[in-house]
Scaffold this motif. Structure first.
Motif, PDB file in Angstrom:
ATOM      1  N   ASP A 192       0.858  -1.182   0.000  1.00 36.29           N
ATOM      2  CA  ASP A 192       0.000   0.000   0.000  1.00 36.29           C
ATOM      3  C   ASP A 192       0.899   1.238   0.000  1.00 36.29           C
ATOM      4  O   ASP A 192       1.760   1.376   0.871  1.00 36.29           O
ATOM      5  N   TYR A 193       0.704   2.112  -0.969  1.00 34.61           N
ATOM      6  CA  TYR A 193       1.579   3.285  -1.102  1.00 34.61           C
ATOM      7  C   TYR A 193       0.979   4.548  -0.502  1.00 34.61           C
ATOM      8  O   TYR A 193       1.560   5.630  -0.646  1.00 34.61           O
ATOM      9  N   ARG A 194      -0.143   4.448   0.180  1.00 34.18           N
ATOM     10  CA  ARG A 194      -0.785   5.665   0.667  1.00 34.18           C
ATOM     11  C   ARG A 194       0.058   6.383   1.723  1.00 34.18           C
ATOM     12  O   ARG A 194       0.133   7.618   1.722  1.00 34.18           O
ATOM     13  N   GLU A 195       0.719   5.643   2.597  1.00 34.47           N
ATOM     14  CA  GLU A 195       1.586   6.298   3.577  1.00 34.47           C
ATOM     15  C   GLU A 195       2.776   6.958   2.892  1.00 34.47           C
ATOM     16  O   GLU A 195       3.221   8.034   3.298  1.00 34.47           O
ATOM     17  N   TYR A 214     -10.624   1.977 -15.351  1.00 30.49           N
ATOM     18  CA  TYR A 214      -9.646   1.202 -14.589  1.00 30.49           C
ATOM     19  C   TYR A 214      -9.247   1.965 -13.322  1.00 30.49           C
ATOM     20  O   TYR A 214      -9.189   1.397 -12.226  1.00 30.49           O
ATOM     21  N   THR A 215      -8.907   3.219 -13.475  1.00 31.89           N
ATOM     22  CA  THR A 215      -8.506   4.061 -12.347  1.00 31.89           C
ATOM     23  C   THR A 215      -9.336   5.339 -12.413  1.00 31.89           C
ATOM     24  O   THR A 215      -8.911   6.337 -12.982  1.00 31.89           O
ATOM     25  N   PRO A 216     -10.533   5.314 -11.869  1.00 30.40           N
ATOM     26  CA  PRO A 216     -11.445   6.440 -12.025  1.00 30.40           C
ATOM     27  C   PRO A 216     -10.963   7.704 -11.323  1.00 30.40           C
ATOM     28  O   PRO A 216     -10.001   7.696 -10.541  1.00 30.40           O
ATOM     29  N   VAL A 217     -11.669   8.781 -11.605  1.00 33.12           N
ATOM     30  CA  VAL A 217     -11.297  10.089 -11.069  1.00 33.12           C
ATOM     31  C   VAL A 217     -11.217  10.050  -9.544  1.00 33.12           C
ATOM     32  O   VAL A 217     -10.362  10.717  -8.940  1.00 33.12           O
ATOM     33  N   ALA A 218     -12.053   9.270  -8.904  1.00 32.40           N
ATOM     34  CA  ALA A 218     -12.027   9.198  -7.433  1.00 32.40           C
ATOM     35  C   ALA A 218     -10.662   8.730  -6.922  1.00 32.40           C
ATOM     36  O   ALA A 218     -10.203   9.191  -5.864  1.00 32.40           O
ATOM     37  N   ASP A 219     -10.015   7.823  -7.634  1.00 31.22           N
ATOM     38  CA  ASP A 219      -8.682   7.375  -7.224  1.00 31.22           C
ATOM     39  C   ASP A 219      -7.677   8.521  -7.328  1.00 31.22           C
ATOM     40  O   ASP A 219      -6.807   8.683  -6.459  1.00 31.22           O
ATOM     41  N   ALA A 220      -7.772   9.291  -8.395  1.00 30.27           N
ATOM     42  CA  ALA A 220      -6.872  10.433  -8.563  1.00 30.27           C
ATOM     43  C   ALA A 220      -7.114  11.479  -7.474  1.00 30.27           C
ATOM     44  O   ALA A 220      -6.172  12.069  -6.937  1.00 30.27           O
ATOM     45  N   GLU A 221      -8.382  11.692  -7.140  1.00 33.85           N
ATOM     46  CA  GLU A 221      -8.705  12.661  -6.087  1.00 33.85           C
ATOM     47  C   GLU A 221      -8.140  12.204  -4.747  1.00 33.85           C
ATOM     48  O   GLU A 221      -7.663  13.037  -3.947  1.00 33.85           O
ATOM     49  N   GLU A 222      -8.161  10.890  -4.496  1.00 35.75           N
ATOM     50  CA  GLU A 222      -7.581  10.371  -3.252  1.00 35.75           C
ATOM     51  C   GLU A 222      -6.080  10.624  -3.206  1.00 35.75           C
ATOM     52  O   GLU A 222      -5.544  11.065  -2.182  1.00 35.75           O
ATOM     53  N   MET A 223      -5.383  10.367  -4.316  1.00 33.88           N
ATOM     54  CA  MET A 223      -3.933  10.625  -4.343  1.00 33.88           C
ATOM     55  C   MET A 223      -3.639  12.102  -4.152  1.00 33.88           C
ATOM     56  O   MET A 223      -2.718  12.479  -3.421  1.00 33.88           O
ATOM     57  N   HIS A 224      -4.408  12.935  -4.822  1.00 33.07           N
ATOM     58  CA  HIS A 224      -4.240  14.389  -4.689  1.00 33.07           C
ATOM     59  C   HIS A 224      -4.407  14.822  -3.234  1.00 33.07           C
ATOM     60  O   HIS A 224      -3.637  15.652  -2.727  1.00 33.07           O
ATOM     61  N   ALA A 225      -5.383  14.259  -2.540  1.00 27.30           N
ATOM     62  CA  ALA A 225      -5.612  14.609  -1.137  1.00 27.30           C
ATOM     63  C   ALA A 225      -4.487  14.113  -0.239  1.00 27.30           C
ATOM     64  O   ALA A 225      -4.155  14.766   0.757  1.00 27.30           O
ATOM     65  N   LEU A 226      -3.911  12.972  -0.583  1.00 28.54           N
ATOM     66  CA  LEU A 226      -2.834  12.418   0.235  1.00 28.54           C
ATOM     67  C   LEU A 226      -1.535  13.187   0.084  1.00 28.54           C
ATOM     68  O   LEU A 226      -0.809  13.397   1.064  1.00 28.54           O
ATOM     69  N   LEU A 227      -1.216  13.604  -1.111  1.00 20.93           N
ATOM     70  CA  LEU A 227       0.074  14.228  -1.398  1.00 20.93           C
ATOM     71  C   LEU A 227       0.116  15.647  -0.827  1.00 20.93           C
ATOM     72  O   LEU A 227      -0.781  16.459  -1.101  1.00 20.93           O
ATOM     73  N   PRO A 228       1.142  15.992  -0.065  1.00 18.27           N
ATOM     74  CA  PRO A 228       1.180  17.321   0.556  1.00 18.27           C
ATOM     75  C   PRO A 228       1.283  18.471  -0.441  1.00 18.27           C
ATOM     76  O   PRO A 228       0.798  19.569  -0.170  1.00 18.27           O
TER      77      PRO A 228
END
Length: 265
Positions: A192-195, A214-228
């Protein structure tokens, strides 16, 4: 194409341009020509390195034939950077390439000065997902790539983007099914790469096609929220390969990101 000798294989790669290094990591089941429009454009301002990953394109799979984990792909890329005497780079990956980029950053953050994560996602595989990836690996070994390529083409490239479909279809059909199966088995066991993303200290660009299933917009939004420190760009009228489907829009986002990383003289 030049060749770099790594501990496990011989990596074929394209190396064009001068300036800050931009390393482009292709997805599955493609090869480095997935990035051809970006190689052509960004080699005017950057040193663009675009390898064929282990088992894809011209690069042999090497000794590991059952499973290739993301760490092995990542270490191949670090050895390539070492061979080319590149200390750090902007690291861009799409789909599986994005997960390889996350793995490389997790292991070697000092080699990365900027992350571009396109049409990918950071979570570990679910149990159902593991079963599905392993079942697909078995199928590719039995049947080869042709039926699979026909089946998934309209998800890789939206049906209305007919200009991009022939190239994508050719890449998929040309991929070695043994290598594709090994990569699927390796991806099934990814961490898991979220941390890792939440602790990232470099700027990042997250890109996704609006119609990617395959990787919907919601996944991109999650990465955007995680990344400082990140920018999110959603490319309209594109599916899983916006760099080929909507090259002008994708390149504009990447160009703006690269300009933001220019170090003051």
């Amino acid at each position: 194409m030049p060749i770099a000798e790594t501990q496990a294989t011989r990596v074929f790669y394209e190396d064009r341009g001068t300036g800050p290094a931009l390393l482009l990591v292709h997805g599955h089941p493609f090869d480095h020509t997935m990035w051809q429009p970006q190689i052509d454009r960004f080699s005017r301002t950057h040193r663009v390195i675009a390898p064929d990953l282990r088992g894809y394109g011209a690069t042999p799979l090497g000794a590991m034939t059952h499973s290739t984990d993301l760490g092995e792909f990542a270490e191949d890329l670090v050895e390539l950077l070492d061979e080319l005497r590149i200390e750090d780079c902007v690291l861009a990956g799409l789909s599986m390439g994005g997960q390889i980029a996350m793995e490389l950053y997790r292991r070697h953050p000092e080699r990365v000065r900027g992350l571009v994560l396109a049409d990918t996602f950071p979570a570990a595989e679910t149990e159902d997902g593991k079963k599905a990836r392993n079942a697909m690996a078995d199928r590719l070994l039995r049947e080869g790539m042709h039926g699979y390529a026909d089946e998934v083409l309209d998800r890789m490239v939206a049906p209305y983007n007919t200009h991009a479909a022939p190239h994508v279809h050719r890449m998929m059909r040309a991929t070695d099914p043994v290598a594709a199966a090994a990569a699927l088995r390796g991806r099934a066991e990814r961490p898991d790469y979220r941390e890792t993303l939440a602790a990232a200290t470099v700027p990042a660009l997250v890109v996704v096609g609006r119609d990617d299933t395959y990787t919907p917009v919601a996944d991109a939004e999650e990465m955007h929220a995680l990344l400082p420190d990140s920018t999110l760009v959603v490319v309209e009228r594109a599916a899983h390969l916006p760099n080929l489907e909507r090259t002008e829009e994708f390149d504009a986002a990447l160009a703006a990101f690269l300009r933001s990383l220019v170090r003051p003289s």
